[in-house]
Enzyme design. Structure first.
Site, mmCIF file in Angstrom:
data_model
loop_
_atom_site.group_PDB
_atom_site.id
_atom_site.type_symbol
_atom_site.label_atom_id
_atom_site.label_comp_id
_atom_site.label_asym_id
_atom_site.label_seq_id
_atom_site.Cartn_x
_atom_site.Cartn_y
_atom_site.Cartn_z
ATOM 1 N N HIS A 258 0.843 -1.195 0.000
ATOM 2 C CA HIS A 258 0.000 0.000 0.000
ATOM 3 C C HIS A 258 0.874 1.239 0.000
ATOM 4 O O HIS A 258 1.757 1.383 0.840
ATOM 5 C CB HIS A 258 -0.924 0.009 1.230
ATOM 6 C CG HIS A 258 -2.157 -0.810 1.026
ATOM 7 N ND1 HIS A 258 -3.381 -0.467 1.552
ATOM 8 C CD2 HIS A 258 -2.352 -1.947 0.315
ATOM 9 C CE1 HIS A 258 -4.275 -1.374 1.187
ATOM 10 N NE2 HIS A 258 -3.674 -2.280 0.453
ATOM 11 N N TYR B 129 -8.956 5.768 7.996
ATOM 12 C CA TYR B 129 -9.107 6.058 9.421
ATOM 13 C C TYR B 129 -10.151 7.165 9.521
ATOM 14 O O TYR B 129 -9.868 8.317 9.188
ATOM 15 C CB TYR B 129 -7.783 6.521 10.023
ATOM 16 C CG TYR B 129 -6.760 5.406 10.130
ATOM 17 C CD1 TYR B 129 -6.631 4.677 11.307
ATOM 18 C CD2 TYR B 129 -5.941 5.069 9.055
ATOM 19 C CE1 TYR B 129 -5.712 3.641 11.419
ATOM 20 C CE2 TYR B 129 -5.019 4.038 9.144
ATOM 21 C CZ TYR B 129 -4.908 3.331 10.337
ATOM 22 O OH TYR B 129 -3.999 2.305 10.437
ATOM 23 N N PRO C 262 -4.295 -0.510 18.743
ATOM 24 C CA PRO C 262 -4.072 -0.894 17.338
ATOM 25 C C PRO C 262 -4.109 0.276 16.360
ATOM 26 O O PRO C 262 -3.816 0.105 15.172
ATOM 27 C CB PRO C 262 -5.207 -1.889 17.052
ATOM 28 C CG PRO C 262 -6.232 -1.643 18.106
ATOM 29 C CD PRO C 262 -5.529 -1.097 19.293
ATOM 30 N N LYS D 278 0.963 -0.886 15.103
ATOM 31 C CA LYS D 278 2.365 -1.050 15.504
ATOM 32 C C LYS D 278 2.670 -2.327 16.294
ATOM 33 O O LYS D 278 3.835 -2.694 16.457
ATOM 34 C CB LYS D 278 2.805 0.151 16.370
ATOM 35 C CG LYS D 278 2.925 1.440 15.593
ATOM 36 C CD LYS D 278 4.219 1.490 14.804
ATOM 37 C CE LYS D 278 4.267 2.573 13.764
ATOM 38 N NZ LYS D 278 4.003 2.132 12.401
ATOM 39 N N TYR E 255 4.294 6.002 10.348
ATOM 40 C CA TYR E 255 3.377 4.926 9.959
ATOM 41 C C TYR E 255 4.113 3.794 9.238
ATOM 42 O O TYR E 255 3.867 2.619 9.505
ATOM 43 C CB TYR E 255 2.262 5.485 9.069
ATOM 44 C CG TYR E 255 1.101 4.531 8.923
ATOM 45 C CD1 TYR E 255 0.031 4.573 9.802
ATOM 46 C CD2 TYR E 255 1.088 3.565 7.919
ATOM 47 C CE1 TYR E 255 -1.032 3.685 9.681
ATOM 48 C CE2 TYR E 255 0.029 2.671 7.788
ATOM 49 C CZ TYR E 255 -1.030 2.745 8.678
ATOM 50 O OH TYR E 255 -2.072 1.853 8.563
HETATM 51 C C1 LIG Z 1 -7.713 -6.599 17.208
HETATM 52 C C2 LIG Z 1 -6.230 -6.439 17.074
HETATM 53 C C3 LIG Z 1 -5.722 -5.799 15.950
HETATM 54 C C4 LIG Z 1 -4.343 -5.637 15.811
HETATM 55 N N1 LIG Z 1 -3.879 -4.976 14.700
HETATM 56 C C5 LIG Z 1 -2.554 -4.832 14.536
HETATM 57 C C6 LIG Z 1 -2.015 -4.214 13.327
HETATM 58 O O1 LIG Z 1 -2.737 -3.827 12.424
HETATM 59 N N2 LIG Z 1 -0.661 -4.120 13.213
HETATM 60 C C7 LIG Z 1 0.171 -4.588 14.195
HETATM 61 O O2 LIG Z 1 1.395 -4.480 14.030
HETATM 62 N N3 LIG Z 1 -0.304 -5.184 15.331
HETATM 63 C C8 LIG Z 1 -1.632 -5.326 15.526
HETATM 64 N N4 LIG Z 1 -2.112 -5.962 16.653
HETATM 65 C C9 LIG Z 1 -1.175 -6.431 17.677
HETATM 66 C C10 LIG Z 1 -0.521 -7.776 17.339
HETATM 67 O O3 LIG Z 1 -1.508 -8.740 17.074
HETATM 68 C C11 LIG Z 1 0.385 -8.224 18.502
HETATM 69 O O4 LIG Z 1 1.238 -7.167 18.838
HETATM 70 C C12 LIG Z 1 1.210 -9.483 18.156
HETATM 71 O O5 LIG Z 1 0.396 -10.614 18.120
HETATM 72 C C13 LIG Z 1 2.344 -9.702 19.157
HETATM 73 O O6 LIG Z 1 2.984 -10.918 18.901
HETATM 74 P P1 LIG Z 1 3.659 -11.748 20.072
HETATM 75 O O7 LIG Z 1 4.211 -12.978 19.429
HETATM 76 O O8 LIG Z 1 4.594 -10.868 20.830
HETATM 77 O O9 LIG Z 1 2.481 -12.094 21.084
HETATM 78 P P2 LIG Z 1 1.210 -13.031 20.850
HETATM 79 O O10 LIG Z 1 0.705 -12.931 19.464
HETATM 80 O O11 LIG Z 1 0.277 -12.713 21.976
HETATM 81 O O12 LIG Z 1 1.765 -14.504 21.039
HETATM 82 C C14 LIG Z 1 2.114 -15.019 22.311
HETATM 83 C C15 LIG Z 1 1.998 -16.542 22.279
HETATM 84 O O13 LIG Z 1 2.389 -17.040 23.552
HETATM 85 C C16 LIG Z 1 1.486 -18.054 23.946
HETATM 86 N N5 LIG Z 1 1.504 -18.124 25.423
HETATM 87 C C17 LIG Z 1 0.928 -17.279 26.301
HETATM 88 N N6 LIG Z 1 1.195 -17.660 27.558
HETATM 89 C C18 LIG Z 1 1.936 -18.775 27.469
HETATM 90 C C19 LIG Z 1 2.509 -19.636 28.433
HETATM 91 N N7 LIG Z 1 2.351 -19.423 29.750
HETATM 92 N N8 LIG Z 1 3.225 -20.700 27.998
HETATM 93 C C20 LIG Z 1 3.400 -20.929 26.680
HETATM 94 N N9 LIG Z 1 2.866 -20.140 25.720
HETATM 95 C C21 LIG Z 1 2.149 -19.087 26.113
HETATM 96 C C22 LIG Z 1 0.142 -17.612 23.372
HETATM 97 O O14 LIG Z 1 -0.745 -18.725 23.211
HETATM 98 C C23 LIG Z 1 0.566 -17.003 22.039
HETATM 99 O O15 LIG Z 1 0.537 -17.934 20.983
HETATM 100 C C24 LIG Z 1 -3.478 -6.134 16.822
HETATM 101 C C25 LIG Z 1 -3.980 -6.797 17.948
HETATM 102 C C26 LIG Z 1 -5.349 -6.955 18.082
HETATM 103 C C27 LIG Z 1 -5.885 -7.664 19.303
#
Ligand SMILES: Cc1cc2nc3c(=O)[nH]c(=O)nc-3n(C[C@H](O)[C@H](O)[C@H](O)COP(=O)(O)OP(=O)(O)OC[C@H]3O[C@@H](n4cnc5c(N)ncnc54)[C@H](O)[C@@H]3O)c2cc1C
Length: 389
Positions: free
Chosen positions: A72, A200, A292, A296, A384
């Site tokens: 985009h 937005y 969100p 980021k 952004y």
């Molecule tokens: C509605 C929504 C929209 C979003 N939109 C955007 C966007 O447009 N752009 C963007 O950059 N970000 C966006 N985000 C944020 C993004 O989804 C998260 O920042 C991202 O998933 C972070 O990744 P992570 O691997 O750090 O954590 P997570 O995705 O939370 O992964 C953590 C993993 O650890 C596992 N876990 C938890 N506890 C334990 C445990 N005790 N033992 C073993 N495993 C465990 C979980 O099951 C999970 O699979 C959005 C979030 C939401 C909710």
């Protein structure tokens, strides 16, 4: 069991870190609480910064994204019928990639499987032991038995509700938090997107985001009070609210259809410092949450992995610890800048309950300024598309 790095959490940050370490000859074991299908069914992020795209390619997991993702070159901010386009390409020379988190995660699992990486699903009662010593280990329950892995380092990639952050003693942790008084109700539908770029939309009825995953899959959000539940929102009510927030010309041609997913996400800014305690490192949502609004969250998780993967490779392969010693400070510098951007965008586009008429005028004036000032548009575009690592 014994390995170089135990990674708690098989979400995007854990898988990407594991993939980059494995490719550099550093052994990992990933411990994930959920079955793989559940991790892959989370509908979340959809906008990837240019740096995230590069990291996925570096990890050998970017091929399908380049083929099927949608670059985009801009996005739209609106207030009523006033629409302002931010032209990322012209202002920064870069673009973002629209490619769902579900797809990113699927690609990372496929890449890990192809390397024969060890990922254990449905682990329970994970406990990180002696992280502040030279011999940390992790205990967990898997297949009905209590197990132990000895390791050199532990990466806490287990999201906001995981165990890793809470393993760091409260006396060491500093936490910063802002909870916003509203959430986003998201709806996914097999319909063509309202527009070919994200919108937005600010309006008298609050904020809405018109977003997409591909030409036949749309993702929309509307601002809702925290007290609302998904059951309060029929599809019809959602579409009606969305239309009332979008600029008239976009609302008129909006194609509606049945929802295939609907969920409410609360909005919060949160940072826990430091990101290192002894041999334990926090990565991604385990250490920080952004609303969100600025897209980021996933991108910040990837920039943490950028700093940490090289630091761990240097430490495990070459015994050089300068990288792990500076990880927390380097990652936090970028995290706070993304926090500021996400917070300022959230303030710019949402309607706050009980606000006075002055607040709405300030939002409109900010948009008018954006429409007239290339400097303001460039500042927004730089943030952004993602600040440099
Ligand atoms: C509605 C929504 C929209 C979003 N939109 C955007 C966007 O447009 N752009 C963007 O950059 N970000 C966006 N985000 C944020 C993004 O989804 C998260 O920042 C991202 O998933 C972070 O990744 P992570 O691997 O750090 O954590 P997570 O995705 O939370 O992964 C953590 C993993 O650890 C596992 N876990 C938890 N506890 C334990 C445990 N005790 N033992 C073993 N495993 C465990 C979980 O099951 C999970 O699979 C959005 C979030 C939401 C909710």
């Amino acid at each position: 069991m014994k390995t170089d790095v135990v990674i708690i959490g098989g979400g995007p940050s854990g898988l990407l870190l594991s993939q980059l370490l494995n490719r550099a000859g550093v052994e990992t074991v990933v411990l994930e609480r959920s079955p793989r299908e559940r991790v892959l069914s989370r509908i979340r992020a959809g906008v990837l910064e240019a740096g995230t795209v590069e990291m996925l390619q570096k990890a050998g997991a970017g091929e399908r994204m380049l083929r099927e993702g949608h670059p985009h070159e801009g996005c739209i901010f609106s207030d009523g019928d006033l629409m302002v386009r931010i032209d990322f390409g012209a202002l920064t020379g870069k673009t973002v990639m629209v490619y769902g988190q579900t797809e990113v995660t699927a690609d990372l699992y496929a890449a890990q499987d192809a390397m024969g990486a060890t990922i254990l699903h449905e682990v329970a009662e994970v406990a990180i032991r002696d992280a502040d010593s030279d011999a940390p280990f992790v205990e967990f329950t898997h297949d009905g038995a209590r197990k132990r892995i000895d390791c050199a380092y532990v990466a806490g990639c287990d999201g906001f509700h995981g165990v890793s952050r809470r393993t760091i003693p409260e006396s060491v942790r500093r936490e910063y938090e802002r909870v916003y008084p509203f959430g986003w109700l998201g709806l996914l539908s097999r319909t063509p997107p309202a527009h070919d770029e994200l919108i937005y939309a600010n309006s008298a009825n609050g904020f809405a985001l018109a977003s997409m995953r591909n030409p036949m899959l749309s993702r929309y959000y509307v601002q809702v009070p925290l007290s609302d539940r998904v059951e309060d929102w029929s599809d019809d009510r959602f579409w009606e609210r969305l239309k009332s927030c979008l600029p008239g010309e976009v609302a008129e041609t909006l194609v509606t259809g049945p929802s295939i997913e609907k969920s409410i996400a609360p909005l919060r800014s949160f940072v826990s410092e430091p990101l290192r305690w002894g041999r334990l490192f926090l990565v991604g949502d385990a250490a920080h949450i952004v609303p969100p609004t600025g897209a980021k969250g996933l991108n910040l998780a990837v920039s943490d992995v950028f700093y940490l993967h090289q630091a761990l490779i240097d430490a495990v392969r070459h015994g050089e610890t300068a990288g792990i010693d500076s990880y927390s400070e380097r990652a936090l510098r970028r995290i706070w800048k993304a926090m500021r951007f996400s917070w300022s965008m959230t303030m710019m586009v949402h309607r706050f309950d009980g606000e006075d008429s002055f607040a709405a005028e300030m939002r409109r004036a900010t948009l008018l300024h954006l429409s007239q000032s290339e400097t303001a548009r460039r500042d927004l575009a730089e943030n952004y598309i993602g600040l440099p690592f």
